[in-house]
Design a protein around this motif. Structure first.
Motif, PDB file in Angstrom:
ATOM      1  N   ARG A  37       2.074  -1.811  46.272  1.00 39.62           N
ATOM      2  CA  ARG A  37       2.309  -0.526  46.957  1.00 39.62           C
ATOM      3  C   ARG A  37       1.196   0.470  46.666  1.00 39.62           C
ATOM      4  O   ARG A  37       0.925   1.363  47.477  1.00 39.62           O
ATOM      5  CB  ARG A  37       3.660   0.067  46.538  1.00 39.62           C
ATOM      6  N   HIS A  38       0.553   0.315  45.523  1.00 36.86           N
ATOM      7  CA  HIS A  38      -0.565   1.191  45.154  1.00 36.86           C
ATOM      8  C   HIS A  38      -1.909   0.636  45.621  1.00 36.86           C
ATOM      9  O   HIS A  38      -2.958   1.134  45.227  1.00 36.86           O
ATOM     10  CB  HIS A  38      -0.586   1.421  43.638  1.00 36.86           C
ATOM     11  N   GLY A  39      -1.864  -0.387  46.456  1.00 37.50           N
ATOM     12  CA  GLY A  39      -3.080  -0.884  47.086  1.00 37.50           C
ATOM     13  C   GLY A  39      -3.796  -1.996  46.354  1.00 37.50           C
ATOM     14  O   GLY A  39      -4.874  -2.424  46.778  1.00 37.50           O
ATOM     15  N   HIS A  40      -3.230  -2.498  45.253  1.00 33.78           N
ATOM     16  CA  HIS A  40      -3.887  -3.550  44.500  1.00 33.78           C
ATOM     17  C   HIS A  40      -3.526  -4.929  45.060  1.00 33.78           C
ATOM     18  O   HIS A  40      -2.486  -5.098  45.691  1.00 33.78           O
ATOM     19  CB  HIS A  40      -3.521  -3.459  43.019  1.00 33.78           C
ATOM     20  N   HIS A  41      -4.385  -5.899  44.810  1.00 29.03           N
ATOM     21  CA  HIS A  41      -4.166  -7.281  45.248  1.00 29.03           C
ATOM     22  C   HIS A  41      -3.621  -8.047  44.047  1.00 29.03           C
ATOM     23  O   HIS A  41      -4.249  -8.063  42.985  1.00 29.03           O
ATOM     24  CB  HIS A  41      -5.471  -7.896  45.732  1.00 29.03           C
ATOM     25  N   VAL A  42      -2.487  -8.686  44.219  1.00 26.96           N
ATOM     26  CA  VAL A  42      -1.784  -9.253  43.064  1.00 26.96           C
ATOM     27  C   VAL A  42      -1.545 -10.746  43.238  1.00 26.96           C
ATOM     28  O   VAL A  42      -1.081 -11.200  44.286  1.00 26.96           O
ATOM     29  CB  VAL A  42      -0.431  -8.549  42.840  1.00 26.96           C
ATOM     30  N   ASP A  43      -1.897 -11.517  42.197  1.00 26.82           N
ATOM     31  CA  ASP A  43      -1.518 -12.924  42.072  1.00 26.82           C
ATOM     32  C   ASP A  43      -0.602 -13.043  40.865  1.00 26.82           C
ATOM     33  O   ASP A  43      -0.628 -12.197  39.973  1.00 26.82           O
ATOM     34  CB  ASP A  43      -2.749 -13.811  41.866  1.00 26.82           C
ATOM     35  N   ARG A  44       0.183 -14.116  40.829  1.00 25.88           N
ATOM     36  CA  ARG A  44       1.091 -14.296  39.701  1.00 25.88           C
ATOM     37  C   ARG A  44       1.008 -15.719  39.179  1.00 25.88           C
ATOM     38  O   ARG A  44       0.901 -16.666  39.964  1.00 25.88           O
ATOM     39  CB  ARG A  44       2.529 -13.980  40.113  1.00 25.88           C
ATOM     40  N   ALA A  45       1.040 -15.859  37.872  1.00 18.51           N
ATOM     41  CA  ALA A  45       1.112 -17.165  37.213  1.00 18.51           C
ATOM     42  C   ALA A  45       2.313 -17.150  36.281  1.00 18.51           C
ATOM     43  O   ALA A  45       2.525 -16.174  35.556  1.00 18.51           O
ATOM     44  CB  ALA A  45      -0.164 -17.455  36.443  1.00 18.51           C
ATOM     45  N   ARG A  46       3.066 -18.247  36.282  1.00 19.15           N
ATOM     46  CA  ARG A  46       4.304 -18.293  35.504  1.00 19.15           C
ATOM     47  C   ARG A  46       4.135 -18.901  34.116  1.00 19.15           C
ATOM     48  O   ARG A  46       5.059 -18.904  33.324  1.00 19.15           O
ATOM     49  CB  ARG A  46       5.385 -19.057  36.286  1.00 19.15           C
ATOM     50  N   ASN A  47       2.943 -19.436  33.841  1.00 22.81           N
ATOM     51  CA  ASN A  47       2.689 -19.999  32.512  1.00 22.81           C
ATOM     52  C   ASN A  47       1.189 -19.969  32.231  1.00 22.81           C
ATOM     53  O   ASN A  47       0.390 -19.572  33.086  1.00 22.81           O
ATOM     54  CB  ASN A  47       3.260 -21.416  32.396  1.00 22.81           C
ATOM     55  N   GLY A  48       0.814 -20.418  31.045  1.00 26.45           N
ATOM     56  CA  GLY A  48      -0.581 -20.327  30.629  1.00 26.45           C
ATOM     57  C   GLY A  48      -1.511 -21.219  31.422  1.00 26.45           C
ATOM     58  O   GLY A  48      -2.612 -20.810  31.807  1.00 26.45           O
ATOM     59  N   TYR A  49      -1.088 -22.468  31.676  1.00 30.99           N
ATOM     60  CA  TYR A  49      -1.953 -23.369  32.428  1.00 30.99           C
ATOM     61  C   TYR A  49      -2.172 -22.872  33.853  1.00 30.99           C
ATOM     62  O   TYR A  49      -3.281 -22.952  34.393  1.00 30.99           O
ATOM     63  CB  TYR A  49      -1.351 -24.778  32.443  1.00 30.99           C
ATOM     64  N   ALA A  50      -1.119 -22.361  34.466  1.00 39.17           N
ATOM     65  CA  ALA A  50      -1.256 -21.810  35.823  1.00 39.17           C
ATOM     66  C   ALA A  50      -2.179 -20.595  35.811  1.00 39.17           C
ATOM     67  O   ALA A  50      -2.939 -20.374  36.761  1.00 39.17           O
ATOM     68  CB  ALA A  50       0.119 -21.430  36.373  1.00 39.17           C
ATOM     69  N   ALA A  51      -2.124 -19.803  34.737  1.00 40.02           N
ATOM     70  CA  ALA A  51      -3.003 -18.634  34.627  1.00 40.02           C
ATOM     71  C   ALA A  51      -4.465 -19.050  34.597  1.00 40.02           C
ATOM     72  O   ALA A  51      -5.313 -18.487  35.290  1.00 40.02           O
ATOM     73  CB  ALA A  51      -2.659 -17.831  33.377  1.00 40.02           C
ATOM     74  N   LEU A  52      -4.785 -20.061  33.787  1.00 37.51           N
ATOM     75  CA  LEU A  52      -6.167 -20.523  33.681  1.00 37.51           C
ATOM     76  C   LEU A  52      -6.637 -21.151  34.985  1.00 37.51           C
ATOM     77  O   LEU A  52      -7.791 -20.980  35.393  1.00 37.51           O
ATOM     78  CB  LEU A  52      -6.294 -21.525  32.536  1.00 37.51           C
TER      79      LEU A  52
END
Length: 233
Positions: A37-52
């Protein structure tokens, strides 16, 4: 190329690409919606391996990292993410003890926030961290023939035209160009560009992509059995 500078968000703030690393949907989903809503682009990872994995494939400006992850130690993920030197990492976690804060900062976090945290404070912390992170890369333009690589703008130009590259492609190309007449091994590239978190195949894939974008295999020379060096088309 991916625009990592001066993206305009609401209220005159800069829009960033944010990666939220949090296993708890009840925390991550409302936060992602608020940031969007504040104009940022957001991705999500549910665990550490997905984050990397997401970090390796996407141009991320700032990571909001919960240290309580279901698969790997959040501090280790923090170390690997911060090792690149190009991405801000903010620990956003329920761990509020003084020792936890110290360990998080020692692991490379640029800031540390304890849940629950107000959105206005979080936005202010992101802006403050990004002001500190952006100047990390000193202004330097590498020139090799018609190729120009601007470290501060993170821009690649060839014969006057901009070549669109991803964050990791830029880091790989800049590393090779900063060491002319030097063969850089795959192991060095993995260590310095990917913080040892990816395979040798990852290097080859990015080299192949860069050659295609630059229009010639001669820009990146393969030294069989060793690695790569910058060339000239």
């Amino acid at each position: 190329m991916p625009d990592t500078t001066a993206r305009t968000a609401s209220a005159g703030h800069t829009a960033w690409r944010v990666l939220i690393v949090d296993a708890r949907a009840e925390d991550a989903q409302p936060l992602a919606e608020a940031l969007r809503r504040h104009g940022h682009h957001v991705d999500r990872a549910r665990n550490g391996y997905a984050a990397l994995e997401t970090y390796g494939e996407t141009d991320i400006d700032v990571v909001l990292l919960d240290l309580d992850l279901p698969d790997v130690d959040g501090l280790q993920v923090c170390r690997q993410l911060s090792a690149s030197g190009h991405t801000a990492v903010i620990a956003l976690t329920a761990r509020g003890a003084e020792l936890d804060v110290v360990l998080g900062l020692q692991a490379g976090a640029d800031d540390y926030l304890v849940k629950p945290c107000g959105l206005r404070e979080l936005l202010a912390r992101i802006e403050a961290v990004m002001r500190r992170v952006q100047p990390r890369t000193t202004r330097r333009v590498l020139s090799i023939g018609a190729l120009r690589i601007d470290a501060q703008l993170r821009e690649v130009r060839l014969g006057g035209r901009t070549v669109p590259v991803t964050r990791k492609e830029f880091d790989l190309l800049h590393l090779l160009a900063s060491r002319p007449e030097t063969v850089v091994t795959r192991e060095q590239l993995l260590r310095e560009v990917w913080a040892d978190s990816w395979s040798r195949r990852t290097v080859d894939t990015h080299v192949s992509s860069l050659r295609g974008k630059l229009g010639s295999r001669d820009w990146i020379v393969t030294v069989h059995g060793v690695g790569f060096r910058i060339g000239r088309a």
